[in-house]
Scaffold this motif. Structure first.
Motif, short mmCIF file in Angstrom:
data_model
loop_
_atom_site.label_atom_id
_atom_site.label_comp_id
_atom_site.label_asym_id
_atom_site.label_seq_id
_atom_site.Cartn_x
_atom_site.Cartn_y
_atom_site.Cartn_z
N ASP A 162 -25.94 7.66 102.01
CA ASP A 162 -26.12 6.26 101.61
C ASP A 162 -24.67 5.93 101.71
OD1 ASP A 162 -28.30 5.68 102.91
OD2 ASP A 162 -29.41 5.23 101.46
N ARG A 163 -24.21 6.70 100.95
CA ARG A 163 -22.61 6.05 100.63
C ARG A 163 -21.89 6.48 101.39
NH1 ARG A 163 -18.49 6.92 97.14
NH2 ARG A 163 -18.42 5.51 95.31
N ASN A 164 -22.26 7.65 101.83
CA ASN A 164 -20.76 8.07 103.01
C ASN A 164 -20.92 6.84 104.32
OD1 ASN A 164 -19.50 9.68 101.83
ND2 ASN A 164 -20.83 11.32 102.72
N ASP A 211 -15.22 2.51 99.57
CA ASP A 211 -15.51 2.74 98.03
C ASP A 211 -15.90 2.49 96.97
OD1 ASP A 211 -16.45 5.18 99.53
OD2 ASP A 211 -14.43 7.25 98.23
N TYR A 217 -17.87 -0.39 97.44
CA TYR A 217 -19.68 0.21 97.09
C TYR A 217 -20.19 0.42 96.59
CZ TYR A 217 -23.84 3.02 98.81
OH TYR A 217 -24.89 3.27 99.14
N GLU A 218 -19.93 1.42 94.94
CA GLU A 218 -19.87 1.27 94.07
C GLU A 218 -19.94 0.02 93.70
OE1 GLU A 218 -20.51 4.14 91.11
OE2 GLU A 218 -19.71 4.55 93.49
N LYS A 253 -22.77 -1.76 94.62
CA LYS A 253 -24.29 -1.03 94.21
C LYS A 253 -24.82 -1.27 92.88
CE LYS A 253 -27.02 2.10 95.54
NZ LYS A 253 -28.08 1.61 96.87
#
Ligand SMILES: [Zn+2]
Length: 162
Positions: free
Chosen positions: A36-38, A151, A154-155, A158
């Protein structure tokens, strides 16, 4: 039993499959959740999902989509609409907490003619806006410097999502 011979239907189904296979939203959702992260997939709901835009107009540009692969807004079921709205609200909440924007652009492009790049899978754009960011809005093209990496975005989102 009557057998209906409908070869055009098969073609239709094949095309729908092909179209779905090349859909980045479906691809992300059908991938292993460990990816999911990618894939920038932020949230998996029952009927809808939230994914980061790979080519953001601004930091924190999210997309809320039905899980079902469809570009037909009128085909959306009440449960899908309900979760989409719920996730739009949740997205606004997370973005406010993470980035404290001055406002939002939230919208839908239906059909190629509307300017949407993907017209086969409905996605609501949620774009946070800050006073003075207009200079950087990509009115002409996609060339725009996004101050934060995907990135990192997203971090952060989240973290603020729950
Ligand atoms: Zn799709």
């Amino acid at each position: 039993m009557k057998i209906l011979w409908a070869p055009w239907r098969l073609n239709y189904v094949k095309n729908a499959d092909k179209e779905k296979n090349s859909c980045f939203i479906c691809k992300a959702f059908e991938s292993d959740p460990a990816e999911d992260r990618n894939n920038l997939l932020l949230y998996r709901g029952k009927k809808a999902l939230v994914i980061l835009n790979k080519f953001p107009y601004n930091t924190g540009h999210l997309m809320v989509c039905p899980i079902r692969h469809t570009g037909d807004f009128l085909s959306l079921m009440p449960e899908e609409l309900e979760e989409i709205n719920f996730l739009i609200k949740k997205s606004i909440k997370a973005l406010k907490r993470a980035y404290n924007p001055d406002g939002f652009n939230i919208g839908l492009n239906l059909g190629k003619v509307s300017g949407g790049s993907v017209d086969t899978h409905i996605h609501y754009h949620i774009v946070p806006r800050w006073q003075g960011d207009t200079n950087f809005m990509p009115i002409i093209g996609n060339a725009k410097v996004i101050p934060q990496s995907l990135d990192e975005t997203y971090e952060i989102l989240k973290r603020y999502w729950d």
